[in-house]
Write an enzyme that holds these catalytic residues in place. Structure first.
Site, PDB file in Angstrom:
ATOM      1  CB  ILE A  43      -0.962   0.008   1.208  1.00  0.00           C
ATOM      2  CG1 ILE A  43      -2.015   1.122   1.049  1.00  0.00           C
ATOM      3  CG2 ILE A  43      -0.187   0.136   2.526  1.00  0.00           C
ATOM      4  CD1 ILE A  43      -3.149   1.039   2.039  1.00  0.00           C
ATOM      5  CE  LYS A  44       3.289   2.725   4.968  1.00  0.00           C
ATOM      6  NZ  LYS A  44       2.830   3.939   5.671  1.00  0.00           N
ATOM      7  CG  ASP A  45       3.927   0.488  -4.529  1.00  0.00           C
ATOM      8  OD1 ASP A  45       4.920   0.485  -3.776  1.00  0.00           O
ATOM      9  OD2 ASP A  45       3.750  -0.368  -5.411  1.00  0.00           O
ATOM     10  CB  ALA A  48       5.915   6.091  -2.681  1.00  0.00           C
TER      11      ALA A  48
END
Length: 338
Positions: A43-45, A48
């Site tokens: 989910i950190k895509d 970012a």
């Protein structure tokens, strides 16, 4: 024919999955956003991308510039991959206690990885402070050459989840969502999705699933930052209120112990074929608790944050699990005999 122009365009719009076991157990429709299907595997895509787009729009990134961030791993992977696709280099400061799999995955992106001791945020040697100082040093030598992403306190994080993740959940459920629950690290996902859903349906319940050792659940329930215990989960939990978490519309909060969350991650793999990390186990535990609090017939949404392969030496290591007092399923013991 549908062709995406670059990596950034492939981030988000992840499928919403019905969790059979949790749904049968609670009599609710328990659903999960499969965020591990993003290009960088988490989910950190999204985080970012939201941070970087905001920086570009505000003129904080120049061609060939350097992205600098302090991260437990996944945000760094997302920044490094998106950065590579846009011509930036990336320097990541990371606690040395994070999983070897995540450290190696980050190095594979071509990012410069600097491991530092794991210390509380109030310690000047915390990885986020190292990252900020490094960006400042680069900019002192060459003004405008570096950008500190600052995922914890840069509210472009929360805003992007409000504009994308929350809207997707609303549309995929046809507005029939009754509750959303997830853990918080930066707080961006919980706050952003919570704001998006509350704006469309004020009665929706937003809940925090907090790992042991984090102070956030106690803060929500009592107004005091107090933590106890510890957890093997990575990238979630906090000892402070970040700018992204501040003001998050959280109605309920629970502290989830490892011996509740890790077995759910194991069950999800063995029974439904989804190999997820420890934070997803915490989220599924929170979804079950929220479903029980609301009662049968409701629709609950949570998040499968990343893949279990990034934590193999912990989550799927019988000796490690036994040492931590976490149950080892028979199938895992057979797969990895002592």
């Amino acid at each position: 024919m549908s062709i995406q122009p670059d990596l950034s365009a492939a981030i988000g719009h992840t499928p919403l999955l019905r969790l059979r076991g949790a749904s049968a157990l609670t009599g609710c429709e328990v659903l999960a956003k499969t965020e591990l299907l993003n290009p960088g595997g988490s989910i950190k895509d999204r985080t970012a991308l939201g941070l970087l787009l905001d920086a570009e729009q505000r003129g904080l990134m120049r061609a060939g510039g350097t992205i600098v961030e302090g991260t437990a791993g996944n945000t760094g992977i997302g920044l490094a991959l998106i950065g590579a696709s846009r011509g930036y280099r990336t320097v990541i400061f990371m606690p040395e206690t994070q999983s070897r799999e995540k450290i190696d995955a980050l190095r594979m992106t071509g990012a410069e990885v600097r491991l530092v001791p794991a210390v509380p945020y109030k310690n000047p040697n915390h990885y986020a402070h190292h990252a900020r100082a490094h960006a400042e040093a680069l900019n002192a030598a060459d003004p405008g050459s570096a950008w500190f992403a600052n995922q914890f306190d840069n509210t472009a994080n929360r805003d992007w989840h409000e504009a994308t993740t929350g809207v997707e959940i609303w549309e995929q459920t046809g507005g029939a969502v009754d509750g959303f629950v997830c853990a918080a690290g930066t707080g961006g996902t919980l706050a952003g999705v919570g704001r998006a859903l509350k704006a469309r349906k004020p009665g929706v319940k937003i809940a925090l699933a907090d790992p042991a050792g984090s102070a956030l659940a106690h803060f929500v329930n009592s107004g005091e930052l107090l933590a106890s215990g510890n957890s093997i989960s990575e990238g979630i939990g906090s000892s402070r209120i970040t700018a992204n978490f501040e003001g998050a519309p959280v109605d309920l909060a629970w502290t989830i112990p490892d011996d509740e969350s890790v077995p759910l991650a194991h069950q999800l793999l063995h029974d439904e074929g989804w190999c997820v990390g420890g934070s997803s186990g915490v989220n599924v535990a929170g979804a079950i608790r929220l479903a029980r609090a609301l009662g049968p017939g409701h629709t609950i949404v949570t998040v499968l944050c990343d893949a279990g392969s990034r934590y193999q030496a912990k989550l799927f290591n019988p000796a490690f699990l036994r040492d931590k007092g976490i149950p080892v399923p028979a199938w895992l013991a057979r797969a990895f005999p002592a």
